[in-house]
Design a protein around this motif. Structure first.
Motif, PDB file in Angstrom:
ATOM      1  N   ASN A 131       0.849  -1.270   0.061  1.00  0.00           N
ATOM      2  CA  ASN A 131       0.081  -0.011   0.023  1.00  0.00           C
ATOM      3  C   ASN A 131       0.841   1.245   0.043  1.00  0.00           C
ATOM      4  O   ASN A 131       0.435   2.417  -0.466  1.00  0.00           O
ATOM      5  CB  ASN A 131      -0.991  -0.037   1.271  1.00  0.00           C
ATOM      6  CG  ASN A 131      -2.193  -0.817   1.039  1.00  0.00           C
ATOM      7  OD1 ASN A 131      -3.014  -0.340   0.299  1.00  0.00           O
ATOM      8  ND2 ASN A 131      -2.404  -1.823   1.595  1.00  0.00           N
ATOM      9  N   ASP A 134       3.283   2.682  -5.460  1.00  0.00           N
ATOM     10  CA  ASP A 134       2.503   2.645  -6.529  1.00  0.00           C
ATOM     11  C   ASP A 134       2.824   1.113  -7.223  1.00  0.00           C
ATOM     12  O   ASP A 134       3.827   0.604  -6.703  1.00  0.00           O
ATOM     13  CB  ASP A 134       2.808   3.475  -7.550  1.00  0.00           C
ATOM     14  CG  ASP A 134       2.171   4.701  -7.259  1.00  0.00           C
ATOM     15  OD1 ASP A 134       1.605   4.777  -6.515  1.00  0.00           O
ATOM     16  OD2 ASP A 134       2.774   5.776  -7.895  1.00  0.00           O
ATOM     17  N   ARG A 135       1.814   0.515  -7.842  1.00  0.00           N
ATOM     18  CA  ARG A 135       1.976  -0.703  -8.415  1.00  0.00           C
ATOM     19  C   ARG A 135       3.413  -1.037  -9.311  1.00  0.00           C
ATOM     20  O   ARG A 135       4.105  -2.134  -9.159  1.00  0.00           O
ATOM     21  CB  ARG A 135       1.051  -1.251  -9.291  1.00  0.00           C
ATOM     22  CG  ARG A 135      -0.436  -1.674  -8.636  1.00  0.00           C
ATOM     23  CD  ARG A 135      -1.640  -1.907  -9.421  1.00  0.00           C
ATOM     24  NE  ARG A 135      -2.697  -2.186  -8.893  1.00  0.00           N
ATOM     25  CZ  ARG A 135      -3.237  -3.544  -8.415  1.00  0.00           C
ATOM     26  NH1 ARG A 135      -2.205  -4.389  -8.387  1.00  0.00           N
ATOM     27  NH2 ARG A 135      -4.292  -3.969  -8.010  1.00  0.00           N
ATOM     28  N   HIS A 138       6.290  -2.046  -7.047  1.00  0.00           N
ATOM     29  CA  HIS A 138       6.055  -3.240  -6.017  1.00  0.00           C
ATOM     30  C   HIS A 138       7.040  -3.957  -5.977  1.00  0.00           C
ATOM     31  O   HIS A 138       7.453  -4.540  -4.821  1.00  0.00           O
ATOM     32  CB  HIS A 138       4.904  -3.902  -6.486  1.00  0.00           C
ATOM     33  CG  HIS A 138       3.676  -3.464  -5.825  1.00  0.00           C
ATOM     34  ND1 HIS A 138       2.182  -4.046  -6.121  1.00  0.00           N
ATOM     35  CD2 HIS A 138       3.452  -2.306  -4.918  1.00  0.00           C
ATOM     36  CE1 HIS A 138       1.287  -3.092  -5.586  1.00  0.00           C
ATOM     37  NE2 HIS A 138       2.039  -2.420  -4.653  1.00  0.00           N
ATOM     38  N   ARG A 200      -6.382   9.272  -2.278  1.00  0.00           N
ATOM     39  CA  ARG A 200      -6.634   8.631  -3.586  1.00  0.00           C
ATOM     40  C   ARG A 200      -8.167   8.563  -3.760  1.00  0.00           C
ATOM     41  O   ARG A 200      -8.671   8.456  -4.913  1.00  0.00           O
ATOM     42  CB  ARG A 200      -6.420   6.979  -3.348  1.00  0.00           C
ATOM     43  CG  ARG A 200      -4.890   6.493  -3.392  1.00  0.00           C
ATOM     44  CD  ARG A 200      -4.997   4.797  -3.506  1.00  0.00           C
ATOM     45  NE  ARG A 200      -5.171   4.416  -2.368  1.00  0.00           N
ATOM     46  CZ  ARG A 200      -4.552   4.118  -1.176  1.00  0.00           C
ATOM     47  NH1 ARG A 200      -3.185   4.484  -1.609  1.00  0.00           N
ATOM     48  NH2 ARG A 200      -5.019   3.433  -0.100  1.00  0.00           N
ATOM     49  N   GLN A 346      -7.101  -6.478  -6.514  1.00  0.00           N
ATOM     50  CA  GLN A 346      -7.294  -4.844  -6.133  1.00  0.00           C
ATOM     51  C   GLN A 346      -6.708  -4.683  -5.154  1.00  0.00           C
ATOM     52  O   GLN A 346      -6.490  -5.266  -4.284  1.00  0.00           O
ATOM     53  CB  GLN A 346      -8.783  -4.355  -6.414  1.00  0.00           C
ATOM     54  CG  GLN A 346      -9.476  -4.853  -7.669  1.00  0.00           C
ATOM     55  CD  GLN A 346     -11.082  -4.607  -7.523  1.00  0.00           C
ATOM     56  OE1 GLN A 346     -11.558  -3.448  -6.726  1.00  0.00           O
ATOM     57  NE2 GLN A 346     -11.770  -5.078  -8.524  1.00  0.00           N
ATOM     58  N   ARG A 347      -6.439  -3.114  -4.979  1.00  0.00           N
ATOM     59  CA  ARG A 347      -5.985  -2.670  -3.441  1.00  0.00           C
ATOM     60  C   ARG A 347      -6.727  -3.106  -2.364  1.00  0.00           C
ATOM     61  O   ARG A 347      -5.895  -3.686  -1.517  1.00  0.00           O
ATOM     62  CB  ARG A 347      -5.784  -1.124  -3.620  1.00  0.00           C
ATOM     63  CG  ARG A 347      -5.022  -0.576  -2.413  1.00  0.00           C
ATOM     64  CD  ARG A 347      -4.988   1.009  -2.634  1.00  0.00           C
ATOM     65  NE  ARG A 347      -4.148   1.434  -3.644  1.00  0.00           N
ATOM     66  CZ  ARG A 347      -2.920   1.649  -3.453  1.00  0.00           C
ATOM     67  NH1 ARG A 347      -2.284   1.425  -2.494  1.00  0.00           N
ATOM     68  NH2 ARG A 347      -2.331   1.828  -4.641  1.00  0.00           N
ATOM     69  N   LYS A 348      -7.910  -3.041  -2.361  1.00  0.00           N
ATOM     70  CA  LYS A 348      -8.713  -3.689  -1.157  1.00  0.00           C
ATOM     71  C   LYS A 348      -8.557  -5.294  -0.791  1.00  0.00           C
ATOM     72  O   LYS A 348      -8.658  -5.401   0.342  1.00  0.00           O
ATOM     73  CB  LYS A 348     -10.063  -3.337  -1.318  1.00  0.00           C
ATOM     74  CG  LYS A 348     -10.856  -3.980  -2.632  1.00  0.00           C
ATOM     75  CD  LYS A 348     -12.313  -3.689  -2.669  1.00  0.00           C
ATOM     76  CE  LYS A 348     -12.943  -4.533  -3.789  1.00  0.00           C
ATOM     77  NZ  LYS A 348     -14.269  -4.038  -3.949  1.00  0.00           N
ATOM     78  N   TYR A 350      -5.431  -6.418  -1.287  1.00  0.00           N
ATOM     79  CA  TYR A 350      -3.928  -6.769  -0.908  1.00  0.00           C
ATOM     80  C   TYR A 350      -3.872  -7.615   0.503  1.00  0.00           C
ATOM     81  O   TYR A 350      -2.939  -8.374   0.442  1.00  0.00           O
ATOM     82  CB  TYR A 350      -3.339  -5.248  -0.704  1.00  0.00           C
ATOM     83  CG  TYR A 350      -2.859  -4.671  -1.716  1.00  0.00           C
ATOM     84  CD1 TYR A 350      -3.081  -5.266  -3.063  1.00  0.00           C
ATOM     85  CD2 TYR A 350      -2.117  -3.386  -1.722  1.00  0.00           C
ATOM     86  CE1 TYR A 350      -2.715  -4.707  -4.386  1.00  0.00           C
ATOM     87  CE2 TYR A 350      -1.875  -2.785  -3.075  1.00  0.00           C
ATOM     88  CZ  TYR A 350      -2.067  -3.359  -4.292  1.00  0.00           C
ATOM     89  OH  TYR A 350      -1.898  -2.552  -5.256  1.00  0.00           O
ATOM     90  N   ASP A 408      -5.825  -0.469 -10.186  1.00  0.00           N
ATOM     91  CA  ASP A 408      -6.758   0.199  -9.323  1.00  0.00           C
ATOM     92  C   ASP A 408      -7.739   1.344  -9.851  1.00  0.00           C
ATOM     93  O   ASP A 408      -7.306   2.016 -10.689  1.00  0.00           O
ATOM     94  CB  ASP A 408      -6.061   0.703  -8.071  1.00  0.00           C
ATOM     95  CG  ASP A 408      -5.500  -0.399  -7.296  1.00  0.00           C
ATOM     96  OD1 ASP A 408      -6.058  -1.280  -6.883  1.00  0.00           O
ATOM     97  OD2 ASP A 408      -4.440  -0.063  -7.009  1.00  0.00           O
TER      98      ASP A 408
END
Length: 408
Positions: A131, A134-135, A138, A200, A346-348, A350, A408
């Motif tokens: 988090n 950014d992707r 990663h 965001r 998706q981010r949620k 992770y 995202d």
């Protein structure tokens, strides 16, 4: 400021929250690693058998794996700061309580509590690192996070036993309390994560996230599990090998000096590769590095199996080479499989991806110790290592499958 300077991303180690996370991670994993070889010795000193002492870390890993699936929901309900602080406390306080007794029952109870704390730390740590950046970064972020885990292991794993024998067990138990030093960083990380989430929410929706999941919460969970199974199995194949070697290297080798050098090469090469492959995966994609690392793992296990054919005369150079090769694959696949897991959700989600990845890591490690130990008892170490190589080779087709990538 020029356009180029605006487009240049901040180095991951300087990203907001990353320094605090790295210090916290080093303290948490350092305290954990220090007790891995020493807690079973404390049980033996209290009169436990070798078999009984083997349960000390077995209970620790079992409770860790049982805890990890619940951590994403805890993060949603209680928040990162509270959950992370609780995990560090559960990991750092119990080692001090080992001084009360060296009886096996007490030590197993302490191991169970530490397992809860370690389960929280592992899942929360990899969720937070995903988090914070950014992707596109990663790979590098996971690499430097892995270095923060590995560096304490390089120094503490080979010296903890010596410290217990020369200074006393109390000194290692004090090192086991290192996670407590990271608690003060937990609220700071939570504030940074909340601030980033608020930023965001202010950004316009891109509409780039494809809607591919079937309707129904149960179907979505099933599809998510299938998506994350591929990197989990790739990871388990190499951690099975790594767990077996970390556990049984002293019994495989006829030379204590070679064993020490081989374990140092294994952990050092894993740390360097886990760190270095991150930037490469960001630049070129994680998928293209998977199959070479699986092949390297198989080659390393074959070399070790050949080196330890004679129990009284280990082929030292081949043994060192094999351990280094397995270390390269061990570190590289840890990074790449976590990056692939995060890229598929998706981010949620992770937290879920992190939990599945950590379960794969710990299950592979535990299975390596149990399976290779059982096979070695029945057939000796060379055949056991050949079976480990075959299991690793069976994961090779998974390296060529393209997984989904979600924005995202």
């Amino acid at each position: 400021m020029t356009q180029n300077s605006r487009d240049t991303p901040t180095p991951v180690w300087r990203a907001p929250g990353m320094p605090a996370l790295l210090v916290l991670t080093a303290a948490g994993f350092g305290g954990f690693i220090a007790l891995i070889p020493v807690a079973p010795l404390w049980a033996i000193q209290g009169g436990a058998t070798e078999a009984g002492s083997g349960f000390v870390n077995g209970v620790l890993l079992l409770v860790t794996v049982m805890t990890q699936p619940f951590v994403p929901r805890l993060l949603e309900r209680l928040g990162t700061g509270r959950v992370l602080a609780a995990g560090l406390a559960l990991l750092g306080v119990p080692p001090l309580l080992l001084l009360i007794s060296d009886q096996l029952g007490w030590i197993l109870a302490i191991s169970a509590v530490r397992g809860v704390g370690f389960g929280i730390l592992t899942v929360t740590g990899s969720t937070v690192v995903a988090n914070l950046v950014d992707r596109a970064q990663h790979g590098a972020a996971v690499g430097i996070y892995g270095a923060a885990i590995a560096i304490p292991q390089i120094f503490l794993a080979p010296t903890a036993t010596l410290l217990a024998e020369t200074v006393g067990f109390w000194a290692v138990f004090a090192l086991g309390a290192l996670p407590l030093l990271g608690i003060s960083s937990a609220p700071r990380l939570a504030r940074i994560l909340r601030a980033q989430a608020a930023e965001r929410e202010l950004l316009p929706a891109t509409g780039s996230t494809p809607v591919t999941a079937p309707s129904g919460a149960r179907s979505q969970r099933r599809m998510l599990a299938v998506t994350l199974l591929r990197p989990m199995m790739l990871l388990s194949g190499v951690t099975l090998a790594g767990g077996a070697l970390l556990t049984f290297a002293p019994q495989m080798s006829s030379s204590p000096a070679a064993t020490a050098g081989a374990l140092a090469l294994l952990t050092l090469s894993a740390a360097i590769t886990r760190w270095g492959v991150g930037g490469l995966s960001d630049r070129y994609g994680a998928g293209r590095f998977l199959w070479p690392l699986v092949v390297i793992s198989v080659a390393g296990l074959l070399a070790i199996a050949h080196a330890v054919q004679n129990p009284d005369s280990t082929g030292i150079l081949l043994f060192l080479l094999g351990m280094t090769l397995v270390g390269i694959a061990y570190g590289g696949l840890q990074n790449l499989t976590l990056v692939l897991s995060l890229a598929a959700v998706q981010r949620k989600q992770y937290g879920t991806a992190s939990a599945v990845w950590n379960i794969g890591f710990d299950l592979g490690t535990a299975l390596g110790s149990v399976l290779i130990g059982t096979l070695a008892t029945a057939f000796a170490f060379p055949p056991a290592l050949l079976i480990a190589a075959a299991i690793s080779l069976l994961t090779l087709p998974l390296a060529f499958i393209r997984g989904p990538r979600v924005s995202d």
